[in-house]
Design an enzyme around this catalytic site. Structure first.
Site, short mmCIF file in Angstrom:
data_model
loop_
_atom_site.label_atom_id
_atom_site.label_comp_id
_atom_site.label_asym_id
_atom_site.label_seq_id
_atom_site.Cartn_x
_atom_site.Cartn_y
_atom_site.Cartn_z
N LYS A 14 -7.14 0.80 -3.00
CA LYS A 14 -7.01 0.53 -1.71
C LYS A 14 -6.63 1.52 -0.85
O LYS A 14 -6.99 1.13 0.97
CB LYS A 14 -5.23 0.04 -1.59
CG LYS A 14 -4.72 -0.79 -0.60
CD LYS A 14 -5.53 -1.60 0.47
CE LYS A 14 -5.18 -1.95 1.55
NZ LYS A 14 -4.09 -2.50 1.68
N THR B 75 0.91 -1.06 0.20
CA THR B 75 -0.02 -0.12 -0.12
C THR B 75 0.61 1.39 0.16
O THR B 75 1.61 1.12 1.22
CB THR B 75 -1.15 0.20 1.45
OG1 THR B 75 -1.97 -1.10 1.53
CG2 THR B 75 -2.14 1.03 0.99
N LYS C 243 0.35 4.34 8.47
CA LYS C 243 1.43 5.41 6.85
C LYS C 243 0.51 5.54 6.19
O LYS C 243 0.05 6.43 5.19
CB LYS C 243 2.17 4.36 6.27
CG LYS C 243 2.69 4.52 6.29
CD LYS C 243 2.36 3.36 4.24
CE LYS C 243 2.23 2.70 4.42
NZ LYS C 243 1.52 1.33 3.60
#
Length: 330
Positions: free
Chosen positions: A201, A127, A269
């Site tokens: 995503k 990701t 993150k």
């Protein structure tokens, strides 16, 4: 039989070491009309963490030859991504952060692209940032190679069971060609051109973030109301409140199993990338912002290496309660 923890049995690797690399590359390029199979495709795998180890294992079980690189030296079977790519036709990567992706794929001295031969394919399943995926695709095209961004969702159980949702983007013909490999990992969903897999995503992570907040808030409320939280979870699981997050994490939370299926650090993150994209797009997503702050508080308590279900700890601290295991959850 389950594989050893660190894929020590990268079987039949020696066979390819005894075959000239140029011959294999020509065979792979000449056989592009043929379906990808263990007999005509060498696979490189970068990243054997919580997700990557199980995913790579599925390919090995299917008979593919894997060369593995991990930034942890004890887990590596190639001394650099560059060395790995020099003996691979398709290179998968699933690492932690965009900076890691840039390092393992684009570093001119040690990155995989620098040694990938024409016709080779990079598949980044980390990701990461959409802009980086576009940059990688452009760099690959200059070398007559291909790049696909294909981040996944489903956590450690999805990786172990081969049931991940794969958000694939790039040249559709290349993604279709990769289907024999993707099908071992989960279900491919084509999202569009390069970078769109990452956008898909990130939208997935935004949805999960608020879902997780709702789940742990509901659990704290049920506990404070005197309900058996295990029975309550079972009751709502088949109703409108049922979700994958509940199925994956509800009982884990009750059993105090906070081991990572997906790290808090990595989720923070992801949510940070989402907030950055929101600024660029000029949109306000307050649920996302709240969830990100709650997860950041876990990092502040030194809990970044726990799983995302550890969000329960934040709500417990806020309300000075603790969800003790119940009989129905033991």
């Amino acid at each position: 039989m389950p594989l050893p923890p660190f894929l020590l049995h990268l079987r039949s690797l020696h066979h390819h070491f005894h075959t000239p690399i140029l011959t294999l590359t020509r065979h792979f390029m000449a056989s592009t009309a043929e379906p990808i199979s263990p007999s005509n495709t060498r696979v490189g795998w970068i990243g054997t963490g919580v997700m990557g180890q199980s995913m790579a294992a599925h390919l090995i079980r299917a008979g593919y030859t894997l060369t593995v690189f991990n930034r942890t030296p004890s887990k590596a079977r190639a001394h650099s991504p560059q060395a790995l790519a020099s003996q691979s036709d398709v290179v998968f990567s699933i690492v932690g952060y965009p900076s890691d992706v840039r390092s393992v794929l684009l570093d001119p001295a040690s990155g995989a692209l620098s040694a990938l031969r024409p016709g080779g394919i990079l598949v980044d399943m980390t990701t990461s940032e959409s802009s980086l995926a576009v940059e990688i695709a452009a760099a690959a095209a200059k070398k007559n190679c291909h790049s696909v961004d294909a981040p996944v969702s489903g956590g450690d159980l999805g990786a172990k069971n081969g049931t991940l949702a794969i958000f694939a983007a790039g040249d559709k013909s290349i993604i279709d060609r990769l289907e024999p490999l993707f099908s071992l990992l989960g279900k491919v969903n084509y999202m569009g051109g390069s970078g769109k897999g990452q956008f898909a995503k990130l939208a997935n992570q935004i949805t999960i973030a608020s879902t997780m907040v709702g789940l742990v808030e509901g659990m704290v409320y049920a506990h404070k109301a005197g309900l058996d939280v295990g029975l309550w979870l079972n009751a709502i699981s088949t109703g409108a409140a049922g979700s994958k997050s509940l199925d994956l994490h509800g009982q884990r939370i009750l059993k105090r199993d906070l081991d990572p299926g997906f790290y808090v650090n990595h989720f923070v993150k992801d949510l940070g990338i989402c907030l950055k994209e929101c600024q660029t797009m000029g949109i306000a997503l307050p649920g996302l912002a709240l969830a990100q702050q709650l997860y950041v508080s876990l990092k502040a308590h030194g809990e970044g290496n726990l799983g995302t279900q550890a969000l329960i700890l934040v709500l417990e601290r806020l309300n000075n309660v603790s969800l003790a295991p119940t009989e129905s959850s033991s």
